[in-house]
Design a protein around this motif. Structure first.
Motif, short mmCIF file in Angstrom:
data_model
loop_
_atom_site.label_atom_id
_atom_site.label_comp_id
_atom_site.label_asym_id
_atom_site.label_seq_id
_atom_site.Cartn_x
_atom_site.Cartn_y
_atom_site.Cartn_z
N THR A 140 36.78 -37.73 35.70
CA THR A 140 37.38 -36.53 35.11
C THR A 140 38.86 -36.41 35.47
O THR A 140 39.55 -35.54 34.95
CB THR A 140 36.65 -35.27 35.61
N ILE A 141 39.35 -37.28 36.35
CA ILE A 141 40.72 -37.18 36.83
C ILE A 141 41.54 -38.31 36.21
O ILE A 141 41.24 -39.50 36.39
CB ILE A 141 40.77 -37.29 38.37
N LYS A 142 42.57 -37.95 35.48
CA LYS A 142 43.45 -38.93 34.87
C LYS A 142 44.28 -39.62 35.95
O LYS A 142 44.58 -39.02 36.99
CB LYS A 142 44.38 -38.27 33.86
N PRO A 143 44.67 -40.88 35.74
CA PRO A 143 45.50 -41.55 36.75
C PRO A 143 46.85 -40.86 36.86
O PRO A 143 47.38 -40.35 35.87
CB PRO A 143 45.62 -42.97 36.21
N ASN A 144 47.37 -40.81 38.05
CA ASN A 144 48.67 -40.19 38.23
C ASN A 144 49.42 -40.95 39.32
O ASN A 144 48.88 -41.81 39.99
CB ASN A 144 48.52 -38.72 38.61
N GLY A 145 50.67 -40.58 39.48
CA GLY A 145 51.49 -41.25 40.47
C GLY A 145 52.07 -42.55 39.92
O GLY A 145 51.90 -42.90 38.76
N PRO A 146 52.75 -43.29 40.79
CA PRO A 146 53.39 -44.53 40.36
C PRO A 146 52.37 -45.61 40.04
O PRO A 146 51.24 -45.59 40.52
CB PRO A 146 54.25 -44.92 41.56
N THR B 62 34.66 -55.49 40.60
CA THR B 62 33.58 -54.56 40.94
C THR B 62 34.11 -53.13 40.95
O THR B 62 35.14 -52.85 41.58
CB THR B 62 32.98 -54.90 42.31
N ALA B 63 33.41 -52.27 40.24
CA ALA B 63 33.80 -50.85 40.17
C ALA B 63 33.31 -50.15 41.44
O ALA B 63 32.23 -49.56 41.46
CB ALA B 63 33.21 -50.21 38.92
N ASN B 64 34.11 -50.22 42.50
CA ASN B 64 33.68 -49.75 43.81
C ASN B 64 34.56 -48.63 44.37
O ASN B 64 34.59 -48.39 45.57
CB ASN B 64 33.64 -50.91 44.81
N GLN B 65 35.29 -47.95 43.47
CA GLN B 65 36.16 -46.86 43.90
C GLN B 65 35.57 -45.50 43.48
O GLN B 65 34.49 -45.43 42.87
CB GLN B 65 37.56 -47.05 43.32
N ASP B 66 36.28 -44.45 43.82
CA ASP B 66 35.86 -43.09 43.50
C ASP B 66 35.61 -42.98 41.99
O ASP B 66 36.51 -43.17 41.19
CB ASP B 66 36.96 -42.12 43.94
N SER B 67 34.39 -42.65 41.61
CA SER B 67 34.02 -42.65 40.19
C SER B 67 34.51 -41.41 39.45
O SER B 67 34.33 -41.32 38.22
CB SER B 67 32.50 -42.75 40.04
N SER B 68 35.12 -40.46 40.16
CA SER B 68 35.64 -39.28 39.46
C SER B 68 37.05 -39.52 38.93
O SER B 68 37.60 -38.67 38.23
CB SER B 68 35.65 -38.08 40.41
N ALA B 69 37.63 -40.68 39.25
CA ALA B 69 39.02 -40.96 38.88
C ALA B 69 39.10 -42.10 37.88
O ALA B 69 38.14 -42.84 37.66
CB ALA B 69 39.84 -41.27 40.12
N GLU B 70 40.26 -42.24 37.28
CA GLU B 70 40.60 -43.38 36.46
C GLU B 70 41.72 -44.16 37.16
O GLU B 70 42.44 -43.61 38.01
CB GLU B 70 41.07 -42.94 35.07
N TYR B 71 41.89 -45.44 36.73
CA TYR B 71 42.82 -46.31 37.45
C TYR B 71 43.67 -47.11 36.46
O TYR B 71 43.19 -47.51 35.39
CB TYR B 71 42.05 -47.25 38.37
N TYR B 72 44.91 -47.35 36.87
CA TYR B 72 45.83 -48.12 36.04
C TYR B 72 45.46 -49.61 36.05
O TYR B 72 45.10 -50.17 37.09
CB TYR B 72 47.26 -48.02 36.57
N LEU C 241 58.16 -52.66 28.41
CA LEU C 241 57.80 -54.04 28.76
C LEU C 241 56.78 -54.11 29.88
O LEU C 241 56.52 -55.19 30.41
CB LEU C 241 59.05 -54.83 29.13
N VAL C 242 56.22 -52.99 30.28
CA VAL C 242 55.13 -52.98 31.25
C VAL C 242 53.89 -52.51 30.51
O VAL C 242 53.80 -51.35 30.08
CB VAL C 242 55.44 -52.06 32.45
N GLY C 243 52.93 -53.43 30.31
CA GLY C 243 51.68 -53.05 29.68
C GLY C 243 50.83 -52.24 30.64
O GLY C 243 50.65 -52.63 31.79
N VAL C 244 50.32 -51.09 30.17
CA VAL C 244 49.49 -50.23 31.01
C VAL C 244 48.24 -49.84 30.23
O VAL C 244 48.34 -49.31 29.12
CB VAL C 244 50.25 -48.97 31.47
N ALA C 245 47.08 -50.10 30.82
CA ALA C 245 45.80 -49.68 30.26
C ALA C 245 45.04 -48.92 31.35
O ALA C 245 45.52 -48.78 32.47
CB ALA C 245 45.01 -50.89 29.77
N ILE C 246 43.84 -48.46 31.01
CA ILE C 246 43.10 -47.59 31.91
C ILE C 246 41.71 -48.18 32.19
O ILE C 246 41.01 -48.59 31.27
CB ILE C 246 42.93 -46.17 31.32
N LEU C 247 41.35 -48.22 33.48
CA LEU C 247 39.99 -48.52 33.90
C LEU C 247 39.29 -47.17 34.08
O LEU C 247 39.64 -46.40 34.97
CB LEU C 247 39.99 -49.31 35.20
N HIS C 248 38.33 -46.90 33.22
CA HIS C 248 37.69 -45.59 33.15
C HIS C 248 36.26 -45.65 33.67
O HIS C 248 35.43 -46.37 33.11
CB HIS C 248 37.69 -45.10 31.70
#
Length: 602
Positions: A318-324, A279-289, A306-313
């Protein structure tokens, strides 16, 4: 005394109509649509998912390959045109091929499709629902691609045990080599096993990795719930999957609805498939790893190949994912992995491919009539320096003639000897051989798989779903049966076996044929960790087992009388959409209409 038989005509009409309606309903529920697909299978050297020069196997110019989107009881026709420079077969991972191992697409059942030739698979998806995948089954070709998703949807009148999601996404996640599969294949016969060094998500490299040509993005809307169909299409690494700040609800695996589990992360082993609700229940202005990191490997919290990373948009983000990256469980914590696997239980009360509950057929009070104890190990044959994998000290040797073809034409003579190797002890010396074991038709069978390797193994049985009744670390003993779950074990077709551990399965051999029992880890499979299980029903009734298809290929000891005709190249279809014929349920509608018209005349 004869009066009861002098029914009014209207009653006769109603009785006739009832029969017709029942017939119509039977046709509706037992048969559905034909799906026709043309696949042009070829190499592409320009895709370069990790920016290296290597051949990638495409289907209709797609990598991963096109979706097979079917429903219960549909009949799928796949006309495969082989434009590779070597023979090709596809297998349909988890599709049971009821009474029809002729369509299974492995070396023991089918002659390969030669270069510049074509062949059509025709198989019903009988009494199944769920999430599956397909891939090339021979010549190490899977390491070059050619894999894709299979969805088997419920019939309209059988509801899934969860609300209809806003949309569905296929996530094909798997490890990847950064060189040609041919180079890797040639090295396997002379050196130690080579492990892949990338993790792709839907054929794309990790987000923010400078070598990735692109990365995968899933687009969602806040407040909506989505079904993610996740398959490990890799060759070596198990992975843990998670989505930053989002829970997942596990609902299905390989054709079985499960008791719903809310998870922060999910282990997926080679060849396995799962469905989860998100369920997409987080802040909708951000993206998530979205992250897939390998098991039994350190340093997987920071971005690496060897770590696959995609984006939940989110559609307004408008805010790209950041941090670890979101941290998963310790990749060496086998207790976590075993406990999670044991927590996945069959939903006994819901219908799936049929309206009656899944739990109608269970293992609570079954009587086991035969036990296979299979030990996977590495072996050296005749003191050779070349590494091989073995089952009970037998490394499978692939004959030129498919076992099923030899079985049908000459009862296996000259190709294999049935039950030549032990099924519950190890051969004294490591040998190469054609390992074919018989299973007792309709006799409940226990299969215990032991893993003496230092990696997570993954085992699959074609033709069946089996019940995973137990797994653990250390040596399996007869006393281990006391730990089995015989109440609600999940039914699936691929099971993990942890290093130095074991997994126990119950299977009911009611599907006659020649069925591959193998490691899904491609190195192991290619180097001999497999056998075939022959399930034989002496009744020649074709309702018990299908006859060979009319387009049966011959090879090995049974060469065709004349060369197969060449196939003129065909352009790739402009669309990969399924093109079903008129559904057979139309017959039901017409029959019902005639029935009511018949009543009206009376």
């Amino acid at each position: 005394m004869a009066a009861p038989f002098l029914l009014p005509q209207i009653h006769i009409a109603n009785a006739s109509c009832s029969i017709l309606v029942l017939l119509a309903l039977f046709v509706t529920t037992s048969m559905s649509s034909d799906i026709f697909l043309d696949w042009n299978v070829s190499y592409d050297f320009n895709v370069k998912p990790v920016s290296t020069d290597q051949p990638v196997i495409m289907i209709n110019d797609m990598f991963p390959g096109p979706l097979i989107n079917a429903s219960t009881n549909d009949i799928v026709h796949v006309n495969v045109f082989n434009y590779l420079d070597e023979p090709l077969l596809f297998t349909w991972n988890g599709i049971e091929q009821r009474l029809n191992s002729w369509q299974d697409g492995v070396s023991g059942t089918n002659c390969p499709i030669q270069p510049s030739k074509n062949w059509t698979y025709v198989f019903p998806i009988k009494d199944q629902i769920g999430t599956f995948s397909y891939f090339p089954s021979i010549n190490f070709l899977k390491a070059a691609g050619g894999f894709g998703p299979i969805r088997v949807n419920n019939l309209p009148f059988i509801s899934a045990p969860f609300p209809k999601p806003e949309a569905e996404f296929d996530l094909l996640i798997g490890d990847w080599y950064n060189s040609s599969y041919k180079d890797i294949r040639s090295k396997l016969n002379i050196s130690d096993v080579i492990s892949p060094n990338w993790m792709l998500i839907n054929g794309k490299g990790p987000y923010l990795n400078p070598v990735s040509k692109s990365y995968e993005t899933l687009n969602v809307t806040q407040g909506k719930t989505y079904l993610l169909r996740i398959s490990n299409v890799g060759t070596f690494w198990s992975f843990n999957f998670r989505i930053q700040n989002h829970d997942m609800v596990l609902v299905e695996t390989e054709g079985s609805y499960v008791n719903q589990l809310t998870l922060k992360s999910l282990d997926v082993h080679v060849g396995q498939s799962y469905s989860v609700l998100v369920t997409a229940n987080q802040d909708s202005s951000a993206e998530y790893y979205m992250v897939a990191s390998p098991k039994l490997l350190r340093d997987t919290t920071n971005p690496s190949s060897l770590v696959g990373v995609a984006i939940l948009h989110y559609d307004n983000s408008t805010i790209k994912p950041n941090g670890p990256l979101p941290k998963g469980p310790d990749p060496f914590d086998l207790e976590f992995s075993i406990n999670q696997a044991k927590s996945i239980r069959w939903n006994l009360s819901t219908g799936a491919a049929r309206p009656n509950p899944q739990g109608t057929f269970n293992v609570t009070n079954v009587t086991i009539v035969e036990t296979f104890i299979l030990k996977a190990s590495m072996a050296k044959i005749n003191h050779s320096s070349s590494p091989r994998y073995a089952v009970n000290n037998v490394s499978y040797l692939t004959p030129d003639t498919p076992l099923k073809l030899a079985d049908f034409l000459v009862n296996g003579s000259g190709v294999y000897v049935l039950d030549a190797f032990p099924i519950n002890t190890s051969n004294t010396n490591a040998v190469s051989g054609v390992f074919v074991a018989s299973a007792i038709y309709k006799g409940w069978t226990e299969i215990v798989i032991k893993n003496t390797l230092d990696t997570i193994d993954s085992w699959h049985l074609d033709g069946y779903s089996f019940f995973v009744v137990g797994m653990g670390e250390g040596e399996w003993r007869a006393e281990s049966r006391s730990s089995y779950n015989l109440y609600d074990p999940v039914a699936r077709s691929t099971v993990q076996v942890f290093p130095g551990g074991w997994s126990a399965l119950y299977v009911y051999p009611d599907n006659p044929g020649m069925w591959n029992l193998r490691s899904q880890n491609l190195n192991n499979w290619f180097l001999g960790e497999e056998l075939y299980v022959r399930v034989y029903d002496p009744d020649p009734n074709p309702a018990k087992e299908k006859s060979p298809p009319q387009n049966l290929l011959r090879c090995g000891k049974f060469q065709p009388p004349s060369p197969a005709p060449s196939v003129a190249p065909t352009p790739s279809p402009s669309s990969n959409a399924n093109t079903p014929h008129t559904p057979r349920s139309l017959f039901a509608i017409i029959t019902t209409a005639i029935c009511f018209f018949f009543i009206g005349l009376h």
